[in-house]
Design an enzyme around this catalytic site. Structure first.
Site, PDB file in Angstrom:
ATOM      1  CG  PHE A 141     -83.052-134.006   0.815  1.00 18.79           C
ATOM      2  CD1 PHE A 141     -82.123-135.036   0.889  1.00 18.79           C
ATOM      3  CD2 PHE A 141     -83.021-133.014   1.792  1.00 18.79           C
ATOM      4  CE1 PHE A 141     -81.177-135.069   1.907  1.00 18.79           C
ATOM      5  CE2 PHE A 141     -82.081-133.048   2.815  1.00 18.79           C
ATOM      6  CZ  PHE A 141     -81.150-134.077   2.870  1.00 18.79           C
ATOM      7  CG  ASP A 226     -89.860-130.961   3.323  1.00 19.54           C
ATOM      8  OD1 ASP A 226     -89.593-129.810   3.699  1.00 19.54           O
ATOM      9  OD2 ASP A 226     -89.037-131.893   3.338  1.00 19.54           O
ATOM     10  CE  LYS A 255     -82.693-126.487   3.574  1.00 12.92           C
ATOM     11  NZ  LYS A 255     -81.247-126.549   3.632  1.00 12.92           N
TER      12      LYS A 255
HETATM   13  C1  LIG Z   1     -87.023-129.952   1.515  1.00  8.72           C
HETATM   14  C2  LIG Z   1     -86.095-130.266   2.655  1.00  8.72           C
HETATM   15  N1  LIG Z   1     -86.547-130.979   3.692  1.00  8.72           N
HETATM   16  C3  LIG Z   1     -85.761-131.262   4.745  1.00  8.72           C
HETATM   17  C4  LIG Z   1     -84.456-130.853   4.797  1.00  8.72           C
HETATM   18  C5  LIG Z   1     -83.612-131.212   5.970  1.00  8.72           C
HETATM   19  O1  LIG Z   1     -83.418-130.093   6.782  1.00  8.72           O
HETATM   20  P1  LIG Z   1     -82.248-130.108   7.878  1.00  8.72           P
HETATM   21  O2  LIG Z   1     -80.961-130.214   7.129  1.00  8.72           O
HETATM   22  O3  LIG Z   1     -82.416-128.806   8.610  1.00  8.72           O
HETATM   23  O4  LIG Z   1     -82.487-131.285   8.757  1.00  8.72           O
HETATM   24  C6  LIG Z   1     -83.940-130.109   3.735  1.00  8.72           C
HETATM   25  C7  LIG Z   1     -82.518-129.675   3.737  1.00  8.72           C
HETATM   26  O5  LIG Z   1     -81.910-129.442   2.728  1.00  8.72           O
HETATM   27  C8  LIG Z   1     -84.777-129.806   2.635  1.00  8.72           C
HETATM   28  O6  LIG Z   1     -84.326-129.110   1.592  1.00  8.72           O
END
Ligand SMILES: Cc1ncc(COP(=O)(O)O)c(C=O)c1O
Length: 406
Positions: A141, A226, A255
């Site tokens: 994700f 990520d 986050k």
């Molecule tokens: C690993 C990862 N990347 C990207 C995101 C996306 O972040 P945002 O919701 O701040 O756009 C998330 C959100 O859960 C995530 O867990």
């Protein structure tokens, strides 16, 4: 003097909001540390942390101070000008990591969008337009923009919006042979989460991450990690790549970086960064002084031996109690994760019931998360008090008992 607001309730959500979320029946109105109160004054313990965001709990004094001081000083100037909080936070991130350059934005998806664009740009400049393919993991994700859902390995988020971004393939996570078979000289980047968060709190294997690094080097591809969910102390290291000892070319954070204030960041080397020349990428709010002032306070508190060591100690406290609950009620087949990102995999008899457990926990005064239908996820504050851990898990156990008796 506080402002008088019109009264609102949960039912209003269904009248005025786009129906893409299904929020809980209660509305939180106030938080302090790891406790939250709803409109009726009911108190809950928060092990959800706003989905791994409230890294220092609610209303942490250092964050409140940084935000209010900055609110009284300067809110926004855009990137036509730079600003002091952005420069200070960038310096701290550079000092604490492999990175030499930082790009600020407002969310995880935006940080990943920047990372993927940068990876393509570097390859385009150095090797030509053919080298544009991105390899990501099944079940990963990376956010909800079109590029990030296309890279994310979950069709439920990317299907139904017309053509996706081209040149992206997905390989099974932690399967080095599959990655070896997929990578080629057309690959510009391999994108991985050190722990697949939304995909079920599944940690990456050391040998797989190391192997991915080597394959990237062999094929002139960039390794993008990520760390939107795993970063800023959650794994017990400032960033999880430091736990594994495998350095990426690009890392994304969001986050916990803002502890609840929206901010994202892409970290990279000077060698990569130089390809994003003036005008190639941008965002109005990126490096906003309010966000960066809070981010600076977050890193000041988090990046200390006391807090990071505390994460390991608290991990053990969570894990031993969760394992005991898991065994006693036949609930979990595995308790996994690093630091304070913990996933409890439901045993066969409970498969598909993560949401039921969430709702039962909330009824007992505990906020927890799911990571798919089969995993209950815990992402509490990194400074959650031991007493709150014990009380929160006692509430969780009560929820489980009620379900077993139902
Ligand atoms: C690993 C990862 N990347 C990207 C995101 C996306 O972040 P945002 O919701 O701040 O756009 C998330 C959100 O859960 C995530 O867990």
């Amino acid at each position: 003097m506080s402002v008088q607001h019109d009264p609102v309730q949960r039912a209003d959500f269904d009248q005025v909001m786009v129906p893409n979320y299904a929020p809980a029946a209660f509305i939180p109105v106030r938080g302090a540390g790891s406790r939250v109160w709803d409109q009726s004054g009911r108190e809950l313990i928060d092990f959800a942390g706003g989905i791994a965001v409230n890294v220092l709990g609610h209303a942490h004094p250092a964050l409140v101070k940084a935000l209010t001081e900055q609110a009284n000083t300067l809110w926004h100037v855009s990137n036509v000008f730079t600003n002091e909080p952005a420069l200070r936070l960038a310096k701290k991130l550079v000092d604490a990591t492999f990175a030499e350059r930082v790009f600020f934005c407002n969310s995880g998806a935006e940080a990943n969008e920047a990372a993927f664009k940068l990876a393509r740009r570097v390859a385009h400049d150095k090797f030509g337009p053919e080298k544009c393919e991105i390899i990501a993991a099944v079940n990963s994700f990376h956010g909800r923009t079109l590029f990030t859902v296309s890279v994310g390995g979950q069709p439920k988020y990317s299907d139904g919006f017309g053509p996706k971004i081209q040149g992206i393939s997905h390989v099974p996570f932690n399967d080095l042979d599959a990655l070896k078979a997929a990578i080629s000289d057309k690959t510009c980047a391999v994108v991985l989460e050190p722990i697949q968060g939304e995909g079920g709190v599944l940690p990456i294997d050391q040998a797989y991450l190391q192997g991915a690094r080597e394959l990237c080097d062999q094929h002139d591809a960039l390794l993008v990690l990520d760390e939107v969910q795993t970063g800023m102390g959650r794994s017990g290291s400032l960033f999880a790549y430091q736990h594994y000892g495998v350095t990426p070319d690009i890392l994304t954070s969001a986050k916990s970086l803002g502890g609840g204030f929206p901010i994202g960041a892409m970290l990279t080397t000077s060698e990569c960064a130089k390809h994003l020349v003036v005008g190639t990428h941008g965002t109005t709010y990126g490096g906003n002084p309010l966000a960066c002032a809070v981010g600076e306070a977050v890193i000041d508190v988090i990046n200390t031996p006391e807090v990071l060591e505390g994460v390991h100690v608290k991990h053990r406290r969570f894990k031993s109690k969760l394992e005991q609950i898991g065994q006693q009620y036949g609930l979990f087949s595995e308790v996994r994760g690093l630091g304070l990102l913990i996933g409890c995999v439901l045993a066969d008899a409970w498969k598909g019931k993560a949401k039921t457990l969430l709702d039962a926990a909330a009824a007992e005064g505990l906020m927890v998360l799911q990571a798919g239908p089969d995993v209950v996820r815990f992402a509490p504050s990194l400074v959650v008090e031991d007493a709150d851990i014990d009380e929160g898990l006692a509430r969780f156990e009560r929820a489980v008992i009620k379900l077993t008796q139902a």
